[in-house]
Motif scaffolding. Structure first.
Motif, PDB file in Angstrom:
ATOM      1  N   ILE A   1      10.724  -7.769 -13.493  1.00  0.00           N
ATOM      2  CA  ILE A   1      11.087  -8.216 -14.834  1.00  0.00           C
ATOM      3  C   ILE A   1      11.560  -7.006 -15.637  1.00  0.00           C
ATOM      4  O   ILE A   1      10.923  -5.952 -15.632  1.00  0.00           O
ATOM      5  CB  ILE A   1       9.902  -8.909 -15.537  1.00  0.00           C
ATOM      6  CG1 ILE A   1       9.413 -10.093 -14.686  1.00  0.00           C
ATOM      7  CG2 ILE A   1      10.294  -9.383 -16.926  1.00  0.00           C
ATOM      8  CD1 ILE A   1       8.231 -10.828 -15.244  1.00  0.00           C
ATOM      9  N   LEU A   2      12.660  -7.191 -16.346  1.00  0.00           N
ATOM     10  CA  LEU A   2      13.278  -6.112 -17.108  1.00  0.00           C
ATOM     11  C   LEU A   2      13.063  -6.354 -18.603  1.00  0.00           C
ATOM     12  O   LEU A   2      13.311  -7.450 -19.101  1.00  0.00           O
ATOM     13  CB  LEU A   2      14.776  -6.065 -16.796  1.00  0.00           C
ATOM     14  CG  LEU A   2      15.516  -4.760 -17.065  1.00  0.00           C
ATOM     15  CD1 LEU A   2      15.013  -3.660 -16.137  1.00  0.00           C
ATOM     16  CD2 LEU A   2      17.013  -4.977 -16.860  1.00  0.00           C
ATOM     17  N   PHE A   3      12.596  -5.312 -19.305  1.00  0.00           N
ATOM     18  CA  PHE A   3      12.378  -5.387 -20.752  1.00  0.00           C
ATOM     19  C   PHE A   3      13.229  -4.325 -21.445  1.00  0.00           C
ATOM     20  O   PHE A   3      13.415  -3.224 -20.920  1.00  0.00           O
ATOM     21  CB  PHE A   3      10.909  -5.157 -21.098  1.00  0.00           C
ATOM     22  CG  PHE A   3       9.984  -6.211 -20.554  1.00  0.00           C
ATOM     23  CD1 PHE A   3       9.750  -7.380 -21.261  1.00  0.00           C
ATOM     24  CD2 PHE A   3       9.353  -6.038 -19.331  1.00  0.00           C
ATOM     25  CE1 PHE A   3       8.896  -8.358 -20.766  1.00  0.00           C
ATOM     26  CE2 PHE A   3       8.504  -7.006 -18.824  1.00  0.00           C
ATOM     27  CZ  PHE A   3       8.277  -8.170 -19.535  1.00  0.00           C
ATOM     28  N   ASP A   4      13.702  -4.674 -22.641  1.00  0.00           N
ATOM     29  CA  ASP A   4      14.488  -3.701 -23.399  1.00  0.00           C
ATOM     30  C   ASP A   4      13.642  -3.068 -24.502  1.00  0.00           C
ATOM     31  O   ASP A   4      12.448  -3.356 -24.645  1.00  0.00           O
ATOM     32  CB  ASP A   4      15.768  -4.336 -23.961  1.00  0.00           C
ATOM     33  CG  ASP A   4      15.511  -5.414 -25.012  1.00  0.00           C
ATOM     34  OD1 ASP A   4      14.352  -5.561 -25.461  1.00  0.00           O
ATOM     35  OD2 ASP A   4      16.475  -6.112 -25.399  1.00  0.00           O
ATOM     36  N   LYS A   5      14.275  -2.226 -25.300  1.00  0.00           N
ATOM     37  CA  LYS A   5      13.588  -1.492 -26.360  1.00  0.00           C
ATOM     38  C   LYS A   5      12.948  -2.435 -27.376  1.00  0.00           C
ATOM     39  O   LYS A   5      11.898  -2.135 -27.951  1.00  0.00           O
ATOM     40  CB  LYS A   5      14.595  -0.571 -27.054  1.00  0.00           C
ATOM     41  CG  LYS A   5      14.066   0.239 -28.209  1.00  0.00           C
ATOM     42  CD  LYS A   5      13.256   1.414 -27.752  1.00  0.00           C
ATOM     43  CE  LYS A   5      12.893   2.315 -28.945  1.00  0.00           C
ATOM     44  NZ  LYS A   5      11.992   3.408 -28.544  1.00  0.00           N
ATOM     45  N   GLU A   6      13.565  -3.610 -27.584  1.00  0.00           N
ATOM     46  CA  GLU A   6      13.047  -4.588 -28.554  1.00  0.00           C
ATOM     47  C   GLU A   6      11.959  -5.464 -27.951  1.00  0.00           C
ATOM     48  O   GLU A   6      11.531  -6.440 -28.556  1.00  0.00           O
ATOM     49  CB  GLU A   6      14.191  -5.467 -29.079  1.00  0.00           C
ATOM     50  CG  GLU A   6      15.127  -4.766 -30.057  1.00  0.00           C
ATOM     51  CD  GLU A   6      15.945  -3.658 -29.401  1.00  0.00           C
ATOM     52  OE1 GLU A   6      16.490  -3.913 -28.293  1.00  0.00           O
ATOM     53  OE2 GLU A   6      16.018  -2.551 -29.972  1.00  0.00           O
ATOM     54  N   GLN A   7      11.541  -5.134 -26.731  1.00  0.00           N
ATOM     55  CA  GLN A   7      10.461  -5.836 -26.029  1.00  0.00           C
ATOM     56  C   GLN A   7      10.846  -7.268 -25.676  1.00  0.00           C
ATOM     57  O   GLN A   7       9.993  -8.164 -25.593  1.00  0.00           O
ATOM     58  CB  GLN A   7       9.171  -5.798 -26.853  1.00  0.00           C
ATOM     59  CG  GLN A   7       8.696  -4.364 -27.132  1.00  0.00           C
ATOM     60  CD  GLN A   7       7.838  -4.241 -28.353  1.00  0.00           C
ATOM     61  OE1 GLN A   7       6.979  -5.072 -28.593  1.00  0.00           O
ATOM     62  NE2 GLN A   7       8.066  -3.200 -29.141  1.00  0.00           N
ATOM     63  N   CYS A   8      12.134  -7.472 -25.472  1.00  0.00           N
ATOM     64  CA  CYS A   8      12.641  -8.776 -25.021  1.00  0.00           C
ATOM     65  C   CYS A   8      12.751  -8.763 -23.496  1.00  0.00           C
ATOM     66  O   CYS A   8      13.109  -7.741 -22.903  1.00  0.00           O
ATOM     67  CB  CYS A   8      14.010  -9.063 -25.621  1.00  0.00           C
ATOM     68  SG  CYS A   8      14.001  -9.216 -27.416  1.00  0.00           S
ATOM     69  N   MET A   9      12.471  -9.897 -22.884  1.00  0.00           N
ATOM     70  CA  MET A   9      12.600 -10.033 -21.443  1.00  0.00           C
ATOM     71  C   MET A   9      14.074 -10.312 -21.125  1.00  0.00           C
ATOM     72  O   MET A   9      14.612 -11.350 -21.485  1.00  0.00           O
ATOM     73  CB  MET A   9      11.702 -11.170 -20.938  1.00  0.00           C
ATOM     74  CG  MET A   9      11.522 -11.191 -19.443  1.00  0.00           C
ATOM     75  SD  MET A   9      10.178 -12.299 -18.933  1.00  0.00           S
ATOM     76  CE  MET A   9      10.905 -13.892 -19.279  1.00  0.00           C
ATOM     77  N   ILE A  10      14.708  -9.371 -20.446  1.00  0.00           N
ATOM     78  CA  ILE A  10      16.151  -9.435 -20.203  1.00  0.00           C
ATOM     79  C   ILE A  10      16.475 -10.188 -18.918  1.00  0.00           C
ATOM     80  O   ILE A  10      17.444 -10.939 -18.849  1.00  0.00           O
ATOM     81  CB  ILE A  10      16.748  -8.018 -20.140  1.00  0.00           C
ATOM     82  CG1 ILE A  10      16.476  -7.272 -21.445  1.00  0.00           C
ATOM     83  CG2 ILE A  10      18.220  -8.050 -19.819  1.00  0.00           C
ATOM     84  CD1 ILE A  10      17.054  -7.950 -22.666  1.00  0.00           C
ATOM     85  N   ALA A  11      15.687  -9.976 -17.889  1.00  0.00           N
ATOM     86  CA  ALA A  11      15.981 -10.584 -16.592  1.00  0.00           C
ATOM     87  C   ALA A  11      14.708 -10.656 -15.766  1.00  0.00           C
ATOM     88  O   ALA A  11      13.778  -9.854 -15.941  1.00  0.00           O
ATOM     89  CB  ALA A  11      17.033  -9.759 -15.849  1.00  0.00           C
ATOM     90  N   VAL A  12      14.669 -11.629 -14.867  1.00  0.00           N
ATOM     91  CA  VAL A  12      13.518 -11.774 -13.975  1.00  0.00           C
ATOM     92  C   VAL A  12      14.001 -12.296 -12.632  1.00  0.00           C
ATOM     93  O   VAL A  12      14.881 -13.155 -12.563  1.00  0.00           O
ATOM     94  CB  VAL A  12      12.449 -12.715 -14.581  1.00  0.00           C
ATOM     95  CG1 VAL A  12      13.016 -14.095 -14.885  1.00  0.00           C
ATOM     96  CG2 VAL A  12      11.247 -12.836 -13.658  1.00  0.00           C
ATOM     97  N   GLU A  13      13.448 -11.772 -11.572  1.00  0.00           N
ATOM     98  CA  GLU A  13      13.674 -12.279 -10.226  1.00  0.00           C
ATOM     99  C   GLU A  13      12.311 -12.460  -9.551  1.00  0.00           C
ATOM    100  O   GLU A  13      11.394 -11.646  -9.751  1.00  0.00           O
ATOM    101  CB  GLU A  13      14.530 -11.310  -9.406  1.00  0.00           C
ATOM    102  CG  GLU A  13      15.986 -11.238  -9.853  1.00  0.00           C
ATOM    103  CD  GLU A  13      16.742 -12.537  -9.656  1.00  0.00           C
ATOM    104  OE1 GLU A  13      16.492 -13.224  -8.633  1.00  0.00           O
ATOM    105  OE2 GLU A  13      17.578 -12.878 -10.520  1.00  0.00           O
TER     106      GLU A  13
END
Length: 492
Positions: A18-30
């Motif tokens: 799972i990928l998170f950005d600086k704003e703590q949003c979940m960007i992608a998941v596999e």
């Protein structure tokens, strides 16, 4: 500036990236499921190479699918199924036996021997745990005792032990780092949670060489470097799944509590810098924390939570998809007096009965499929309630708010019933992958992607408020506890 934190979430039935950005949003998941192995009744195993290959595959799929350059990853955070035990050859990197999963009950007799030796109180005071086959210690002993030549190799320092986090870090760093974090170490039944070191008396009692064990470190910090397509990325966060979830919910203050509804259910309360010794069947464990100051938690573990819904789907074939259970449960006003105690692998907290087995009671000629499905749903909430009540007794404080996550937390029927039967507010966050979020927070703070805990947050998606009368609650709980007595000690 680097753009993302990558969380590797290695669970009991699947591996996720799972990928998170600086704003703590979940960007992608596999996500990818991997096989479960059941060699005998009560035995549960995984192939360690399947664990690693599935985790590596979803990591690479995520980067490729979403066109993410490894150079844009500031750090990797790892969270994992706890207690699951892997031993491998230090030189070849090959496991010497399948991973023995936390659910496996094969070592119950070894636990009984420890109790007969009078070590029960010592184990509780030193490790915060209750002697049980659930934990890693007896699994290590079983592998060393049952794999030809393993003991000799271990004595020579040629065999390494790790929980799943240690295995993944060792593989990702090309064997350069044999490490774990305090939270995972505290689940082995070999770690002194007060001195933060492996305990020699317990190692001696189980004949486990210290040389097998990884170095234990704080949960937030650089554990090693993973080389991904020629780019070195720091592995900077590591925590057992439930401690990662507590951190992901931002339960940083004393008294804050959460429950994760996964294969099992795991209710944790932050107790600050005090290791509260439970008198009501709970575990004292190390929480994930940043810096040199450790935090402790009280924990109650339910062995079969969401797994009871999988059982309805895969073994009984009463539903096609797991999500169908809430629909059918809502088709009847109650269970018609039916209770299901899903003690398939024994009962965890607060009972700790390795010999309990599953029962269905209260069946009548009028019992329908929907009643049984509803009883399965409600069993998850009842088991969690038993843990919460024990936690309240240990701390002397009533829990008025419970934060929730995990797959089954998406089930509105279950969450509503949970609020009713617990008589407390249940809060579900927008990002329900709180375990991965916690691992990301730990890694991000370590590399200054985020400045500290003051910069991170969680947002509530839905709140469930109790509406059940106390009389109805008491009536239902009396029936549940009567059913639990029928399941206990069955396999003795």
């Amino acid at each position: 500036m680097k753009k993302y934190i990558l969380a590797l979430d290695q669970g009991t039935t699947s591996s996720r990236s799972i990928l998170f950005d600086k704003e703590q949003c979940m960007i992608a998941v596999e996500q990818r499921e991997f096989p479960q192995v059941y060699p005998k009744e009560g035995w549960v195993e995984h192939d360690p190479m399947e664990i690693y290959s599935s985790q590596y595959a979803v990591m690479m799929e995520l980067l490729t699918k979403y066109d993410i350059a490894p150079a844009d990853i500031a750090a990797i955070g790892i969270t994992n199924q706890r207690e699951t035990t892997i031993l491998w050859d230090k030189h070849t990197g090959r496991p010497i036996y399948n991973a023995i999963v936390w659910q496996c009950r094969r070592t119950a007799s070894i636990v009984d021997d420890l109790v007969k030796q009078g070590l029960q109180d010592y184990i509780k005071k030193t490790t915060g745990l209750i002697p049980d086959a659930y934990f890693s210690a007896t699994k290590i002993k079983w592998i060393l005792d049952n794999v030809n030549g393993a003991r000799k190799k271990a004595a020579n320092g040629d065999i390494l032990f790790g929980t799943v986090d240690t295995w993944l870090i060792w593989k990702l760093t090309g064997g350069a780092a044999h490490v774990t974090d305090y939270s995972n170490a505290s689940r082995t039944m070999l770690f002194d949670i007060h001195t933060l070191d492996w305990d020699d008396a317990l190692l001696s009692a189980l004949d486990i060489p210290r040389a097998c064990l990884p170095k234990a470190l704080p949960s937030s910090g650089v554990f090693g470097m993973a080389n991904i397509q020629g780019t070195d990325i720091p592995i900077a966060g590591d925590a057992g799944d439930q401690q990662a979830s507590l951190f992901g919910h931002c339960c940083f203050s004393k008294g804050a509590a959460k429950n994760t509804y996964g294969t099992g259910c795991f209710l944790l309360m932050n107790t600050g810098d005090t290791a509260v010794e439970s008198g009501n069947g709970l575990l004292t464990t190390l929480a994930a924390s940043t810096g040199s100051r450790v935090h402790y938690a009280l924990e109650g573990s339910v062995f079969v939570g969401g797994a009871v819904i999988q059982w309805l789907r895969d073994e009984l074939r009463l539903i096609v998809e797991s999500g169908d259970s809430a629909y059918y449960a809502g088709k009847v006003p109650d269970t018609g007096g039916v209770y299901l105690v899903p003690a398939f692998t024994g009962l965890g907290a607060p009972y700790w009965d390795m010999y309990a087995r599953g029962v269905i009671v209260g069946l009548t000629r009028g019992t329908k499929t929907q009643h049984l499905i509803r009883a399965a749903e409600e069993s998850i909430a009842y088991q969690s309630l038993d843990v919460l009540r024990a936690m309240e007794k240990d701390t002397g404080a009533k829990i008025t708010e419970l934060k929730v996550d995990g797959g089954a937390s998406r089930d509105d029927f279950l969450m509503r019933f949970q609020a009713d039967i617990m008589d407390c507010v249940v809060r579900r966050p927008v990002i329900r992958e709180t375990t991965a979020l916690g691992a990301a927070f730990l890694a991000g703070i370590a590399v200054r992607f985020w400045s500290g805990i003051d910069e991170i947050r969680t947002t509530c998606d839905k709140q469930f408020t109790p509406a059940m009368s106390s009389e109805k609650r008491d009536e239902l709980l009396a029936g549940w506890h009567k059913a639990v007595t029928r399941s206990r000690g069955w396999a003795e």
